[in-house]
Write a protein that holds these residues in place. Sequence first.
Motif, PDB file in Angstrom:
ATOM      1  N   ARG A 106     100.554  -3.313  63.452  1.00 21.20           N
ATOM      2  CA  ARG A 106     100.167  -2.492  64.603  1.00 21.20           C
ATOM      3  C   ARG A 106     101.095  -1.279  64.617  1.00 21.20           C
TER       4      ARG A 106
ATOM      5  N   PRO B 281      97.569   7.730  73.049  1.00 21.68           N
ATOM      6  CA  PRO B 281      97.575   6.509  73.852  1.00 21.68           C
ATOM      7  C   PRO B 281      97.120   5.264  73.104  1.00 21.68           C
ATOM      8  N   ARG B 282      96.456   5.416  71.937  1.00 20.89           N
ATOM      9  CA  ARG B 282      95.950   4.264  71.201  1.00 20.89           C
ATOM     10  C   ARG B 282      96.842   3.945  70.005  1.00 20.89           C
ATOM     11  N   ASP B 283      97.033   2.653  69.769  1.00 18.63           N
ATOM     12  CA  ASP B 283      97.707   2.216  68.549  1.00 18.63           C
ATOM     13  C   ASP B 283      96.678   2.060  67.437  1.00 18.63           C
TER      14      ASP B 283
ATOM     15  N   PRO C 282      92.880  -5.332  70.199  1.00 19.01           N
ATOM     16  CA  PRO C 282      92.197  -4.842  71.402  1.00 19.01           C
ATOM     17  C   PRO C 282      91.100  -3.831  71.046  1.00 19.01           C
ATOM     18  N   ASN C 283      90.013  -3.883  71.761  1.00 21.55           N
ATOM     19  CA  ASN C 283      88.922  -2.940  71.526  1.00 21.55           C
ATOM     20  C   ASN C 283      89.345  -1.501  71.789  1.00 21.55           C
ATOM     21  N   SER C 284      90.374  -1.330  72.593  1.00 24.46           N
ATOM     22  CA  SER C 284      90.814   0.013  72.956  1.00 24.46           C
ATOM     23  C   SER C 284      91.666   0.675  71.873  1.00 24.46           C
ATOM     24  N   ASP C 285      92.085  -0.084  70.858  1.00 29.32           N
ATOM     25  CA  ASP C 285      92.897   0.471  69.777  1.00 29.32           C
ATOM     26  C   ASP C 285      92.037   0.779  68.555  1.00 29.32           C
ATOM     27  N   TYR C 286      92.583   1.574  67.651  1.00 31.62           N
ATOM     28  CA  TYR C 286      91.903   1.871  66.394  1.00 31.62           C
ATOM     29  C   TYR C 286      92.146   0.737  65.398  1.00 31.62           C
TER      30      TYR C 286
ATOM     31  N   ASP D  67      87.063   1.474  62.196  1.00 29.86           N
ATOM     32  CA  ASP D  67      86.087   1.217  63.258  1.00 29.86           C
ATOM     33  C   ASP D  67      85.432   2.519  63.710  1.00 29.86           C
TER      34      ASP D  67
ATOM     35  N   ASP E 248      85.431   4.002  66.522  1.00 32.60           N
ATOM     36  CA  ASP E 248      86.280   4.883  67.325  1.00 32.60           C
ATOM     37  C   ASP E 248      87.090   5.829  66.450  1.00 32.60           C
TER      38      ASP E 248
ATOM     39  N   THR F  42      93.240  12.650  64.820  1.00 35.15           N
ATOM     40  CA  THR F  42      93.109  11.935  66.093  1.00 35.15           C
ATOM     41  C   THR F  42      93.750  12.725  67.233  1.00 35.15           C
TER      42      THR F  42
END
Length: 402
Positions: free
Chosen positions: A243, A249-251, A283-287, A341, A343, A399
Motif C-alpha cells: 500500500r 487523498p487516495r493510496d 478499499p474501493n476508494s483506493d487505486y 482498476d 479509477d 493522478t
Amino acid sequence: MAMKFPPFLRPFVALGFLALACGPGDEPIAPPDSGTSADAGTRTDAGSSVDAGDTVDSGTAVDAGSDVDAGSDVDAGSDVDAGSDDAGTAVDAGTSVDAGSTVDAGTSTDAGSATDAGSATDGGSETDAGTIDGPDSDGGVTQIRLMAANLTSGNGQSYDPGHGIRLMQGVDPDIVMIQEFNYKSNSVADIRAMVDTAFGTGFFYYREAGAQIPNGVISRYPIIESGEWTDTQVSNRDFAWARINIPGPRDLWVVSVHLLTSGSGVRNTEATNLVKFIKANVPNSDYLAIGGDFNTDSRSEACFTTFKQVVNTSSPYPADKNGNGGTNAGRSKPYDHVLVDDDLRQFQVSTVIGNSTFAGGLVLDSRVYTPISEISPVMNTDSGASNMQHMGVVKTYVTPNY
C-alpha cells in the motif's frame, strides 16, 4: 619593593583577586545535547533498529538468501520457464507464517522484521525520497510510471548480471512490480544496494521472505503497509502486495504476481484466489494495480475474465517501437502485464521517453528500441541476454493531488 601582607590577611586577599578575575555570569557552558534536533537526519538515525540496515530486517536467515539456492542448475537456463514448478523447493513462501501473521509486513510494529524489507521506515524517510509529490508532480497532479519487471538473466534467476538493472534504470519507473527479486546473497545490505543502484537511495521496497524466487515492490513513494497473500498453486513464491502513499487523498495498492506456466486453468485458479484477497483487503476508494509475469499465452485466457472483477483488462495494450505486444523471449506471447482498476485507468496517458511516445504503454525490448540513447544506460543486447525470458512493461498515469 613588593608589599607583603600579614599571614592572617593573605586568604582574604586571594579571594578578592579571584572574584575580580571571573566577574559576573562566567559560569562554564554545558556541551550541546547530542540528542537535539540537529542530529535527526544523520545516517545514525536512518539506520536504527527499525530500518532496512539492521540485522533484524529482512536479510535474516528467513530471507531468500538461505541455503535454498535460487540460482541452482535445476531450472536456471533450461527450457522450463523460470516460473514453472521446477523452480520450487520445500520452502513454501505461502505458509501461514508468511501471509497475514504478526510477523507479516504491514503492521505498525514490523517495519524492520524479516518479512518486511521495505516498509515506510525502510530506505529513508519521506524526506529522503524527495518530496511527497515526487519529481513529476506540479502540485496539482502527479505522473506515476508503473512497471512490471521479470528481468533476471544468467544461470541464477537473479539480477546479478546487471542486464535487468540497466533496463529498469533506462525507463526510470516510479513503482515496479518485480519478480525473481534475487541479488547476490540476498542479504539486507545486498538488496538495499540493488535498489540504490537501480533507482536511488530514497526508494522504498518490499520483498517477500522465505521464497526461492520472491516477488516484490519497489517504490519512489512511501510504502505504508506491505505483505504477502498465499498462492496455493505454488510453493516458492506468493502474491506480494504494498500500500503506497502517493500524492493525493487516495493510496495506491499494488500486487506483484508470478503466475504458473503449468496451464491456463491453474492461472485462473491463482487469479480467483487473488481477486478474493483484493476484495477482502483493498478499499474501493483506493487505486489498485496488479502487475508482473502472468505467463499467459493469449489475452483471451480465463484469468483475464476473472481479473476483470477488480481491474480493467481492455485495450490499448503496450507495444514496442514496431507495434509488437509480445513480452516473452520470442516476442510471440503476452506474458507480462500492468493492469489497473477503472479509477486509475481513467488517468492513463501515453508513456513518453525522450522523443518517443507509446500510446498504450511500452514493451521494453532493447534489441529493437531506437534510439538506444533514450534509455541509457541500456545496451542493445540487454533484452537478449542469456536466460532473459521476459520483456519489461511500462504504463504511465497522471493522478490528481486533490
